[in-house]
Enzyme design. Structure first.
Site, PDB file in Angstrom:
ATOM      1  N   ASP A  12       0.848  -1.190   0.000  1.00  0.00           N
ATOM      2  CA  ASP A  12       0.000   0.000   0.000  1.00  0.00           C
ATOM      3  C   ASP A  12       0.885   1.241   0.000  1.00  0.00           C
ATOM      4  O   ASP A  12       1.759   1.385   0.863  1.00  0.00           O
ATOM      5  CB  ASP A  12      -0.894   0.024   1.236  1.00  0.00           C
ATOM      6  CG  ASP A  12      -1.842  -1.161   1.296  1.00  0.00           C
ATOM      7  OD1 ASP A  12      -2.090  -1.766   0.241  1.00  0.00           O
ATOM      8  OD2 ASP A  12      -2.327  -1.482   2.395  1.00  0.00           O
ATOM      9  N   SER A  36      -2.866  17.417 -10.902  1.00  0.00           N
ATOM     10  CA  SER A  36      -1.966  16.705  -9.994  1.00  0.00           C
ATOM     11  C   SER A  36      -1.997  17.379  -8.632  1.00  0.00           C
ATOM     12  O   SER A  36      -2.346  18.558  -8.508  1.00  0.00           O
ATOM     13  CB  SER A  36      -0.532  16.690 -10.546  1.00  0.00           C
ATOM     14  OG  SER A  36      -0.015  18.012 -10.628  1.00  0.00           O
ATOM     15  N   GLY A  48      -2.127  -6.874   1.933  1.00  0.00           N
ATOM     16  CA  GLY A  48      -2.692  -8.038   1.269  1.00  0.00           C
ATOM     17  C   GLY A  48      -3.291  -8.956   2.321  1.00  0.00           C
ATOM     18  O   GLY A  48      -2.667  -9.233   3.352  1.00  0.00           O
ATOM     19  N   PHE A 116      -5.952   0.726  -7.766  1.00  0.00           N
ATOM     20  CA  PHE A 116      -5.448  -0.594  -7.397  1.00  0.00           C
ATOM     21  C   PHE A 116      -4.915  -1.284  -8.639  1.00  0.00           C
ATOM     22  O   PHE A 116      -5.608  -1.400  -9.647  1.00  0.00           O
ATOM     23  CB  PHE A 116      -6.544  -1.460  -6.765  1.00  0.00           C
ATOM     24  CG  PHE A 116      -6.037  -2.821  -6.326  1.00  0.00           C
ATOM     25  CD1 PHE A 116      -5.294  -2.942  -5.160  1.00  0.00           C
ATOM     26  CD2 PHE A 116      -6.276  -3.950  -7.082  1.00  0.00           C
ATOM     27  CE1 PHE A 116      -4.805  -4.179  -4.759  1.00  0.00           C
ATOM     28  CE2 PHE A 116      -5.797  -5.195  -6.690  1.00  0.00           C
ATOM     29  CZ  PHE A 116      -5.050  -5.308  -5.519  1.00  0.00           C
ATOM     30  N   GLN A 172     -13.769  -8.915   0.110  1.00  0.00           N
ATOM     31  CA  GLN A 172     -13.980  -7.824  -0.844  1.00  0.00           C
ATOM     32  C   GLN A 172     -14.482  -8.289  -2.203  1.00  0.00           C
ATOM     33  O   GLN A 172     -15.099  -7.515  -2.934  1.00  0.00           O
ATOM     34  CB  GLN A 172     -12.678  -7.028  -1.041  1.00  0.00           C
ATOM     35  CG  GLN A 172     -12.154  -6.360   0.207  1.00  0.00           C
ATOM     36  CD  GLN A 172     -11.021  -7.143   0.836  1.00  0.00           C
ATOM     37  OE1 GLN A 172     -11.059  -8.377   0.860  1.00  0.00           O
ATOM     38  NE2 GLN A 172     -10.020  -6.453   1.345  1.00  0.00           N
ATOM     39  N   ASN A 195     -18.171 -10.497   7.377  1.00  0.00           N
ATOM     40  CA  ASN A 195     -18.729  -9.554   8.340  1.00  0.00           C
ATOM     41  C   ASN A 195     -20.243  -9.536   8.163  1.00  0.00           C
ATOM     42  O   ASN A 195     -20.797 -10.253   7.313  1.00  0.00           O
ATOM     43  CB  ASN A 195     -18.099  -8.161   8.199  1.00  0.00           C
ATOM     44  CG  ASN A 195     -18.369  -7.520   6.840  1.00  0.00           C
ATOM     45  OD1 ASN A 195     -19.410  -7.748   6.216  1.00  0.00           O
ATOM     46  ND2 ASN A 195     -17.433  -6.719   6.371  1.00  0.00           N
ATOM     47  N   GLY A 225     -17.846  -6.148  14.049  1.00  0.00           N
ATOM     48  CA  GLY A 225     -17.217  -4.874  14.376  1.00  0.00           C
ATOM     49  C   GLY A 225     -17.035  -4.701  15.872  1.00  0.00           C
ATOM     50  O   GLY A 225     -16.533  -5.587  16.565  1.00  0.00           O
ATOM     51  N   ASP A 257      -8.409  -9.181   9.209  1.00  0.00           N
ATOM     52  CA  ASP A 257      -7.357 -10.157   8.903  1.00  0.00           C
ATOM     53  C   ASP A 257      -6.746 -10.695  10.190  1.00  0.00           C
ATOM     54  O   ASP A 257      -6.465 -11.899  10.305  1.00  0.00           O
ATOM     55  CB  ASP A 257      -6.265  -9.512   8.044  1.00  0.00           C
ATOM     56  CG  ASP A 257      -6.792  -8.985   6.720  1.00  0.00           C
ATOM     57  OD1 ASP A 257      -7.859  -9.461   6.278  1.00  0.00           O
ATOM     58  OD2 ASP A 257      -6.138  -8.105   6.132  1.00  0.00           O
TER      59      ASP A 257
END
Length: 328
Positions: A12, A36, A48, A116, A172, A195, A225, A257
């Site tokens: 990331d 920009s 990941g 991504f 996801q 979830n 959560g 995770d």
């Protein structure tokens, strides 16, 4: 007992822009946009889903097997994971593409512009689980997490064909998948982890009722959560586990995770489901309190103290013999 974690491996690149994107956007000229932004801070984080879960499991003393596809730029990341106890031998290295990358800039309004790049992740479909199982003397469990869709389909079907219990963790990918694809990922799973929102999305897209989904998996783990987690199954009474007590909140990225890492560590160690979920919740709190998904440090004594504070001394006593926190 070997567990393979199949899914995304990525880095990331997170930048911060002092200002507002909205001030530089002309609404009626967006079809000609060319703009920009000068970022004043850059953070590069390891990430990941599969790599995050493996890092957490290794931190508790497990030796998880990472399964995914990366580019030749993975060498430093590989060294980091291997130093922390992750088996990276079965990671596929692309000869032509870079490791998946998430590039995101956030402004003062917390608005984000992100891209991504899947890159080498698309080659995860070339990975076969059979040789991995042969190398390590068999696999007791495979988690199939968000990844290249064809890789997820292949890994799930191979688990069925080889009689390897698997964890369905589409995460996801649910938002981008149709009902038939989701059915292929879920049906016959030893564990389905989602979830609460993903639980309803699974039902909506498959057309299955919640009871029908329950009939197709052995155990269903739903993260809630701040309200903890719930475990249901045909042969158990429902289990409700509250979230562990936190010291502070820094960044929620990677919390799910870490829960999976702790829960799978418990399952793999023969710890009862309730205590496995408590272990997962405690590890998730460490990530919540830290910026970055793999930046937390575990000390066994302090970890068990906090676990006892959240869930009682008996829970800590059950879990204690099964964790070692060797990579502090």
């Amino acid at each position: 007992m070997p567990i393979a974690i199949a899914g995304s491996i990525a880095t990331d690149h997170l930048m911060t822009f002092t200002g507002r994107f909205a001030d530089s956007l002309v609404v009626d000229q967006l079809d000609k946009i060319s703009v920009s932004f000068l970022a004043h801070r850059l953070e590069i984080r390891r990430g990941g889903v599969a790599a995050n879960i493996c890092f957490g499991m290794a931190g508790l003393g497990q030796r998880p097997i990472l399964v995914g596809a990366v580019g030749e730029d993975f060498s430093d990341y590989r060294s980091w994971l291997e130093r922390h106890g992750v088996d990276c031998t079965s990671v596929h290295v692309s000869e032509t593409q870079h490791t998946a990358r998430f590039v995101c800039t956030t402004d003062d309004d917390m608005a984000q512009i992100a891209t991504f790049y899947a890159g080498a992740m698309s080659e995860a479909r070339e990975i076969e689980l059979g040789p991995i199982a042969q190398r390590v003397g068999g696999l007791d469990l495979v988690l199939v997490g968000p990844d290249d869709p064809e890789a997820m389909r292949r890994h799930t079907q191979e688990c069925r064909d080889r009689g390897i219990p698997f964890v369905a963790d589409p995460s996801q990918q649910l938002a981008f998948s149709d009902g038939e694809f989701i059915k292929q990922l879920v049906d016959g799973a030893e564990y389905l982890i989602t979830n609460e929102y993903e639980s309803h999305l699974t039902a909506q897209k498959t057309g299955w009722s919640q009871d029908e989904i329950n009939d197709r998996v052995r155990y269903r783990v739903t993260t809630l959560g701040k309200d903890g987690a719930r475990i249901t199954g045909a042969d158990i009474d429902p289990i409700e586990v509250p979230a562990a007590r936190e010291v502070t909140r820094a960044d929620p990225t990677g919390v799910g995770d870490a829960f999976r890492a702790g829960f799978l560590t418990g399952v793999n160690s023969g710890i009862p489901l309730r205590q496995s979920a408590e272990l997962g919740s405690m590890l998730a709190t460490y990530v919540l309190e830290t910026i970055g998904t793999q930046e937390y440090e575990l000390g066994r004594g302090r970890f068990l103290e906090r676990l006892a504070d959240s869930y009682g001394a008996e829970s800590a006593e059950i879990i204690a013999p099964h964790i070692s926190c060797p990579h502090r």
